[in-house]
Design a protein around this motif. Structure first.
Motif, PDB file in Angstrom:
ATOM      1  N   GLU A 113     -59.673  26.601  -7.828  1.00 34.26           N
ATOM      2  CA  GLU A 113     -58.681  25.229  -7.216  1.00 34.26           C
ATOM      3  C   GLU A 113     -59.126  25.004  -5.746  1.00 34.26           C
ATOM      4  N   THR A 114     -59.130  23.677  -5.469  1.00 37.88           N
ATOM      5  CA  THR A 114     -59.537  23.243  -4.179  1.00 37.88           C
ATOM      6  C   THR A 114     -58.471  22.460  -3.461  1.00 37.88           C
ATOM      7  N   TRP A 115     -57.862  22.639  -2.438  1.00 41.83           N
ATOM      8  CA  TRP A 115     -56.905  21.950  -1.941  1.00 41.83           C
ATOM      9  C   TRP A 115     -57.233  21.171  -0.499  1.00 41.83           C
ATOM     10  N   VAL A 116     -57.084  20.012  -0.361  1.00 38.08           N
ATOM     11  CA  VAL A 116     -57.142  19.345   0.919  1.00 38.08           C
ATOM     12  C   VAL A 116     -56.084  18.967   1.685  1.00 38.08           C
ATOM     13  N   ASN A 117     -55.482  19.215   2.825  1.00 35.96           N
ATOM     14  CA  ASN A 117     -54.562  18.750   3.458  1.00 35.96           C
ATOM     15  C   ASN A 117     -53.379  18.943   2.513  1.00 35.96           C
ATOM     16  N   GLY A 118     -53.118  19.949   1.988  1.00 35.68           N
ATOM     17  CA  GLY A 118     -51.962  20.101   0.958  1.00 35.68           C
ATOM     18  C   GLY A 118     -52.080  19.519  -0.386  1.00 35.68           C
ATOM     19  N   GLN A 119     -53.110  18.836  -0.694  1.00 37.99           N
ATOM     20  CA  GLN A 119     -53.329  18.119  -1.926  1.00 37.99           C
ATOM     21  C   GLN A 119     -54.148  18.692  -2.842  1.00 37.99           C
ATOM     22  N   SER A 120     -53.897  18.735  -4.041  1.00 36.70           N
ATOM     23  CA  SER A 120     -54.949  19.485  -4.888  1.00 36.70           C
ATOM     24  C   SER A 120     -56.205  18.537  -5.070  1.00 36.70           C
ATOM     25  N   ALA A 121     -57.470  18.858  -4.976  1.00 40.33           N
ATOM     26  CA  ALA A 121     -58.556  17.918  -4.922  1.00 40.33           C
ATOM     27  C   ALA A 121     -59.452  18.477  -5.898  1.00 40.33           C
ATOM     28  N   TYR A 122     -59.511  19.578  -6.485  1.00 40.64           N
ATOM     29  CA  TYR A 122     -60.296  19.925  -7.598  1.00 40.64           C
ATOM     30  C   TYR A 122     -59.827  21.183  -8.195  1.00 40.64           C
ATOM     31  N   VAL A 123     -59.763  21.113  -9.750  1.00 38.83           N
ATOM     32  CA  VAL A 123     -59.487  22.223 -10.580  1.00 38.83           C
ATOM     33  C   VAL A 123     -60.454  22.390 -11.439  1.00 38.83           C
ATOM     34  N   PHE A 124     -60.950  23.624 -11.587  1.00 35.14           N
ATOM     35  CA  PHE A 124     -61.857  24.230 -12.506  1.00 35.14           C
ATOM     36  C   PHE A 124     -61.643  23.628 -14.111  1.00 35.14           C
ATOM     37  N   GLY A 125     -62.504  23.136 -14.644  1.00 33.57           N
ATOM     38  CA  GLY A 125     -62.326  22.870 -15.969  1.00 33.57           C
ATOM     39  C   GLY A 125     -61.758  21.406 -15.899  1.00 33.57           C
ATOM     40  N   GLN A 126     -61.362  20.885 -14.998  1.00 34.49           N
ATOM     41  CA  GLN A 126     -60.720  19.483 -14.944  1.00 34.49           C
ATOM     42  C   GLN A 126     -61.629  18.479 -14.219  1.00 34.49           C
ATOM     43  N   GLY A 127     -62.116  19.021 -13.019  1.00 32.53           N
ATOM     44  CA  GLY A 127     -62.994  18.452 -12.029  1.00 32.53           C
ATOM     45  C   GLY A 127     -62.187  17.714 -11.002  1.00 32.53           C
ATOM     46  N   ALA A 128     -62.517  16.643 -10.316  1.00 31.65           N
ATOM     47  CA  ALA A 128     -61.860  16.046  -9.174  1.00 31.65           C
ATOM     48  C   ALA A 128     -60.778  15.483  -9.660  1.00 31.65           C
ATOM     49  N   THR A 129     -59.724  15.544  -8.777  1.00 29.45           N
ATOM     50  CA  THR A 129     -58.316  14.900  -8.989  1.00 29.45           C
ATOM     51  C   THR A 129     -58.434  13.402  -8.487  1.00 29.45           C
ATOM     52  N   PRO A 130     -57.513  12.521  -8.521  1.00 25.27           N
ATOM     53  CA  PRO A 130     -57.612  11.231  -7.943  1.00 25.27           C
ATOM     54  C   PRO A 130     -57.359  11.281  -6.460  1.00 25.27           C
ATOM     55  N   ALA A 131     -56.791  12.549  -5.695  1.00 25.51           N
ATOM     56  CA  ALA A 131     -56.260  12.578  -4.619  1.00 25.51           C
ATOM     57  C   ALA A 131     -57.381  12.229  -3.581  1.00 25.51           C
ATOM     58  N   ARG A 132     -56.828  11.591  -2.518  1.00 25.44           N
ATOM     59  CA  ARG A 132     -57.897  11.186  -1.638  1.00 25.44           C
ATOM     60  C   ARG A 132     -57.095  11.574  -0.218  1.00 25.44           C
ATOM     61  N   ALA A 133     -57.172  12.737  -0.010  1.00 24.08           N
ATOM     62  CA  ALA A 133     -56.110  13.405   1.136  1.00 24.08           C
ATOM     63  C   ALA A 133     -57.229  13.603   2.481  1.00 24.08           C
ATOM     64  N   GLY A 134     -58.319  13.144   2.392  1.00 23.62           N
ATOM     65  CA  GLY A 134     -59.366  13.719   3.553  1.00 23.62           C
ATOM     66  C   GLY A 134     -58.975  12.925   4.862  1.00 23.62           C
ATOM     67  N   ARG A 135     -59.327  13.297   6.058  1.00 26.07           N
ATOM     68  CA  ARG A 135     -59.174  12.631   7.006  1.00 26.07           C
ATOM     69  C   ARG A 135     -60.149  12.872   7.899  1.00 26.07           C
ATOM     70  N   LEU A 136     -60.268  11.734   8.863  1.00 29.37           N
ATOM     71  CA  LEU A 136     -61.498  12.071  10.000  1.00 29.37           C
ATOM     72  C   LEU A 136     -61.070  13.264  10.899  1.00 29.37           C
ATOM     73  N   VAL A 137     -61.819  14.174  11.315  1.00 25.62           N
ATOM     74  CA  VAL A 137     -61.439  15.454  12.173  1.00 25.62           C
ATOM     75  C   VAL A 137     -62.428  15.067  13.259  1.00 25.62           C
ATOM     76  N   THR A 138     -61.634  15.119  14.224  1.00 24.08           N
ATOM     77  CA  THR A 138     -62.406  14.906  15.680  1.00 24.08           C
ATOM     78  C   THR A 138     -62.439  16.210  16.701  1.00 24.08           C
ATOM     79  N   ARG A 139     -63.496  16.552  17.424  1.00 27.35           N
ATOM     80  CA  ARG A 139     -63.667  17.706  18.101  1.00 27.35           C
ATOM     81  C   ARG A 139     -62.445  17.701  18.944  1.00 27.35           C
ATOM     82  N   GLY A 140     -61.671  18.740  18.992  1.00 23.39           N
ATOM     83  CA  GLY A 140     -60.617  19.057  19.915  1.00 23.39           C
ATOM     84  C   GLY A 140     -59.243  18.437  19.809  1.00 23.39           C
ATOM     85  N   ARG A 141     -59.380  17.489  18.607  1.00 20.42           N
ATOM     86  CA  ARG A 141     -58.066  16.944  18.191  1.00 20.42           C
ATOM     87  C   ARG A 141     -57.593  17.339  16.912  1.00 20.42           C
TER      88      ARG A 141
END
Ligand code: ZN
Ligand code: CU
Length: 484
Positions: A456-484
């Motif tokens: 299983e893979t979690w992005v910002n606390g949200q489950s994003a991928y589960v083996f055998g099920q695939g991608a979840t509908p979560a879209r928890a990704g953000r823009l990450v900026t250097r030093g911030r």
């Protein structure tokens, strides 16, 4: 009162991303952050996951991608990465970024790796960032601005020459503006025909914008073959000339006549680092590279597989030599007939690749090409291949070190705050995997298959991928900026 969390992963082998030895314990998450690490026996989680000793690591950071467009296409587009445990991608590499550049017609190669003109609609990095905020990706995005994208705009498409001072100044301003809008650095692809006309001075003039922002310089160097040492020197001089840290992309010693020369390149990098210069590199765990097909560069002694072709889509996946034989044409002419096209080039030595990957400065980056019809297997296999094949099966380095090269080290080099480590207060980018079975399944013959052993893979606390099920509908990704 006992702690209550949104998620508790219990009884995990925690590999925290710093390179420190594994330890057994629980990890608690609330919202987008890790709130507790250790024995959470008394705590309660809204959801509890029993790890049963499987490994819990920080989500992997793909140090080198061309996912600029893929991050805009929703969870299915990022399945190739989330199924490997990847939670953050560095986009805009090799001088190629989807912004700031609008294209009225199909962009020249290699920009077309990201798609035809219909995708080139972002006149500023700000517009790209806005789109990501409005329509988030399932993974985090960290963005570089590509030299070639800037050149096409500043030089009105006439790029097979050095930029004038005025044009370089226009590029510098565009880069500076992009950095204030959330981009984190500048990338070049000086090996590509249109950019090889850019002298070192032009690159330094543009990259001067990095200084004030404390931003990073990342490069697909001018020459990764016979001139690899000179290219490293050039990269180091650009870093010194602009006061910026440098990352050498997909470090390699290409072409059979240069096999073994990582014994020279790595000491050169070590000497620069020992003198105080910030220099690092990424690497992918394969002996083949992949990019656009360039007929003038095909070689008999470099087996080449076609990854896509606009006029001959049916040839994707086939060896160029077989196509040439079938057509009764020399290799170069067969390649010309396939254009625009992409290829996979077997042009590296396994021992060099291992030596580079083992080096303490190495970060793992896939360089995967998500829009290719028949992609290089690195797109789906890079991270589990390093964990399973190179760390576990071959013992090239410990599992802790393998994870460090894909998490804590990468976050430190790129300046991603509170990512790449498991500790209280860090973002809850996490991957649960089975160290005994994790392995890539993608091959050069069958390249688009999910890894085994990534649970299983979690992005910002949200489950994003589960083996055998695939991608979840979560879209928890953000823009990450250097030093911030
Ligand atoms: Zn590249
Ligand atoms: Cu690349």
């Amino acid at each position: 009162m006992s702690l209550s969390c949104d998620l508790i992963v219990r009884d995990a082998t925690i590999i925290d991303g710093t390179g420190a030895a594994r330890r057994r314990g629980d990890v608690g998450v609330s919202g987008d952050r890790i709130v507790a690490v250790g024995d959470l026996g008394a705590a309660r989680g809204q959801r509890e996951v029993m790890a049963d000793g499987r490994a819990l690591a920080p989500g992997f950071i793909d140090a080198h991608t061309h996912d600029d467009r893929a991050v805009l296409c929703g969870p299915e587009c990022m399945l190739c990465k989330m199924s490997q445990g990847v939670t953050t991608v560095v986009v805009g590499n090799c001088g190629i970024s989807l912004s700031p550049a609008r294209m009225a017609k199909r962009p020249p190669p290699p920009l077309d790796l990201l798609g035809d003109e219909s995708w080139w609609t972002f006149g500023s990095f700000g517009a790209y960032a806005e789109r990501l905020a409005r329509d988030p990706s399932p993974v985090n995005t960290y963005a570089l601005i590509g030299h070639m994208s800037l050149r096409v705009e500043a030089m009105a498409g006439d790029v097979a020459r050095a930029a004038t001072d005025k044009e370089a100044e226009a590029m510098r301003r565009r880069l500076a503006e992009s950095l204030t809008e959330g981009a984190s650095g500048f990338s070049t692809g000086l090996w590509y025909p249109p950019n090889m006309h850019a002298p070192t001075d032009e690159v330094i003039a543009v990259a001067e914008a990095l200084r004030a922002a404390g931003a990073i310089y990342v490069t697909h160097m001018r020459d990764e073959a016979a001139g690899v040492l000179d290219s490293i020197e050039e990269t180091l001089s650009i870093g010194r000339g602009t006061g910026s840290p440098v990352v050498i992309s997909h470090h390699k010693c290409a072409m059979p006549e240069n096999y073994g020369r990582s014994a020279e390149t790595l000491p050169l990098i070590d000497r620069a680092a020992a003198s105080g210069q910030a220099v690092d590199f990424d690497v992918y765990p394969y002996v083949a590279g992949s990019t656009v097909l360039m007929p003038e560069r095909v070689r008999d002694d470099v087996p080449t597989r076609v990854s896509w072709s606009v006029p001959h889509p049916e040839m994707a996946g086939r060896m160029l030599a077989d196509i040439a034989a079938e057509w009764g044409l020399p290799l170069k002419e067969a390649a010309e007939k396939l254009l625009p096209a992409g290829g996979i080039f077997f042009q590296m030595d396994e021992n060099d690749m291992r030596r580079i990957m083992r080096h303490p400065r190495a970060m793992i980056g896939s360089d995967g090409l998500p829009h290719d019809a028949f992609p290089h297997p690195r797109l789906w296999g890079t991270f589990p291949r390093v964990l399973g094949h190179y760390a576990r099966d071959l013992g090239l380095f410990s599992l802790e070190e393998a994870v460090h090269k894909m998490t804590g080290r990468t976050a430190a080099v790129f300046g991603m705050t509170d990512r790449g480590v498991i500790r209280e207060g860090a973002f809850a980018d996490l991957v649960l995997f089975d160290p005994g079975t994790v392995i890539d399944t993608a091959t050069f013959e069958d390249p688009a298959t999910s890894a085994a052993g990534i649970v299983e893979t979690w992005v910002n606390g949200q489950s994003a991928y589960v083996f055998g099920q695939g991608a979840t509908p979560a879209r928890a990704g953000r823009l990450v900026t250097r030093g911030r």
